[in-house]
Motif scaffolding. Structure first.
Motif, short mmCIF file in Angstrom:
data_model
loop_
_atom_site.label_atom_id
_atom_site.label_comp_id
_atom_site.label_asym_id
_atom_site.label_seq_id
_atom_site.Cartn_x
_atom_site.Cartn_y
_atom_site.Cartn_z
N ARG A 24 0.63 -1.30 -0.05
CA ARG A 24 -0.06 -0.10 -0.19
C ARG A 24 0.91 1.22 -0.04
N LEU A 25 2.02 1.22 0.31
CA LEU A 25 2.90 2.19 0.36
C LEU A 25 3.69 2.78 -1.09
N GLN A 30 8.04 5.77 -0.80
CA GLN A 30 7.72 5.74 0.82
C GLN A 30 8.32 4.62 1.15
N VAL A 49 11.37 4.45 4.03
CA VAL A 49 11.39 3.60 5.28
C VAL A 49 12.54 2.90 5.40
N ARG A 70 6.29 4.96 8.21
CA ARG A 70 5.62 3.69 7.85
C ARG A 70 4.10 3.79 8.05
N TYR A 121 2.18 6.87 6.75
CA TYR A 121 1.71 6.59 5.41
C TYR A 121 0.62 5.86 5.33
N LEU A 122 0.80 4.73 5.98
CA LEU A 122 -0.43 3.80 6.07
C LEU A 122 -1.70 4.53 6.36
N ARG A 165 -2.47 7.71 6.14
CA ARG A 165 -2.84 8.59 5.15
C ARG A 165 -3.26 7.99 4.00
#
Lengths: 156, 273
Positions: free
Chosen positions: A43-44, A48, A52, B22, B25-26, B28
């Motif tokens: 999902r990233l 992103q 990370v 992380r 981001y999830l 969002r």
């Protein structure tokens, strides 16, 4: 076992002088693992995910490094796409430590080929190609995987 | 061992920040996840708010005990949502099959747990702060008027929620997603014993020692003492804090032992059901 995910029932694994998994944190920042069976979180976006994991591995100037990698691996157009929306081919390109043999040939100074838990060969890409009389590492890998030791002997 | 290796051995705030990034981001990337954070606390608060409004009109005692039900609902949500916030961030890694990637990265278990703790506060703030404002708007109940007592309640409830969250995460790590339901339901095991909505004396005498063995019981008793008797019981908060230290130590030890067992049994490479 090499990456410290599994504790051996017997015997020892040493990586860069560290006993795995007990001393894994001494060397994990210098190691990684890539296989078609391991995927990055879907999902990233790629940017992103790379941010990370870049931070986890202590990469300096992560944003700049991602841009550089995007250009090197021709991924710039895909960086802001969710990882789960990539095609299989694109995912393969995204994997930094790729299992793609042409990239191994281009990026690595030392290649270790294992078969059934044992090291079958260990050398530079150029010497491996020469020893097996092959033009690509894929062919060398297939020779080892299929047990065609004769290829190496014939070449020698 | 190189200097880089030595620095990799130390606790790294940057790796904790990486994990928080992380989860941010999830969150969002999915508005339904954000809505879900606030949905249940709101529904619960409104339902119990109306129940309290009704009993205040019909019972002299409850008229004097203004706010105990809404207060209990909001404090219960801190406990439950705190644990859920911790566990869901962890479950995100299981659902994404990312545990293997993380466990072969330099991320230390203590850094992973620290990131999960901080994210549980972030998720809780997103879910519960708007609901406390709604409680003020709809029912005139101001949770923040509890002042220092609220800080003491909050700290104790969060510590319990983390202790339970850490232990449940260890169980899921060892047993796979088959144990996922524990994350959603384990806190309800505490609900009758921690006496959220009634005093400990309501329980049968033989069951009361079990209730006093749980830190949240002291918080809910403390809340009633404050709202009904207008007295802040520091002794109850200190008891809760001491018990929480034991619970947290137990939760962390349990997590590390279950992680070791997961390494022995290959569970880190098979994180499905």
């Amino acid at each position: 076992m090499i990456m410290g995910l599994l504790t051996p029932t017997s015997g020892r694994v040493k990586v860069l002088g560290a006993d795995m998994p007990h001393q894994r944190y001494r060397v994990l920042h210098r190691m990684n693992f890539e296989s078609p069976y391991v995927e990055m979180p879907m999902r990233l976006t790629i940017r992103q995910n790379l941010t990370v994991f870049g931070m986890l591995y202590g990469v300096r100037n992560v944003a700049k490094r991602i841009e550089e990698l995007g250009e090197t691996l021709d991924l710039s157009q895909l960086l802001d796409r969710p990882t789960g929306k990539l095609s299989a081919g694109q995912k393969t390109r995204v994997s930094l430590a790729s299992h793609n043999m042409s990239e191994v040939e281009r990026l690595c100074q030392r290649v270790i080929i294992m078969k059934q838990g044992r090291i079958e060969d260990d050398d530079t890409p150029a010497r491996l190609l020469s020893r097996y009389g092959r033009r690509t590492l894929e062919e060398v890998f297939l020779d080892v995987a299929r047990g065609r030791e004769d290829a190496r002997e014939a070449a020698q | 061992v190189s200097a880089a290796s030595e620095s990799a051995l130390a606790f790294s705030p940057r790796r904790v920040a990486a994990m928080m990034l992380r989860y941010w981001y999830l969150l969002r990337s999915s508005w339904p996840r954000l809505i879900e954070l606030i949905y249940w606390p709101t529904v619960q608060m409104i339902t119990w708010g109306f129940i309290q409004y009704y009993v205040m009109q019909n019972a002299g005692f409850f008229a004097r005990a203004g706010g105990t039900l809404i207060g209990a609902v909001l404090l219960w949500d801190i406990l439950f949502r705190g644990q859920l916030g911790f566990s869901v961030s962890f479950l995100e890694e299981m659902w994404a099959r990312n545990i293997g990637n993380l466990m072969m990265s330099p991320l230390r278990p203590i850094e992973f747990v620290s990131a999960l703790m901080i994210m549980s506060i972030v998720r809780l703030a997103i879910g519960v702060v708007p609901v406390t404002l709604l409680a003020l708007l709809f029912f005139g109940f101001n949770l923040y008027a509890l002042g220092f007592a609220l800080v003491a309640f909050f700290i104790n409830l969060m510590l319990t929620s983390w202790a339970v969250g850490i232990f449940v995460s260890g169980l899921v790590l060892r047993n796979g997603l088959g144990a996922e339901n524990l994350a959603w339901s384990i806190m309800f095991l505490f609900m009758p014993l921690t006496c959220v909505y009634y005093p400990v004396t309501t329980l049968p005498t033989w069951l009361q020692p079990a209730a006093w063995a749980l830190p949240p019981t002291y918080v809910f008793e403390g809340m009633r003492a404050l709202l009904i008797g207008h007295a802040f019981r520091a002794d109850l908060m200190l008891h809760a804090l001491a018990l929480n230290a034991i619970f947290l130590a137990g939760g962390i030890c349990g997590f590390l032992l279950l992680l070791q067992a997961a390494r022995r049994h290959g569970a880190l490479m098979q994180t499905g059901e």
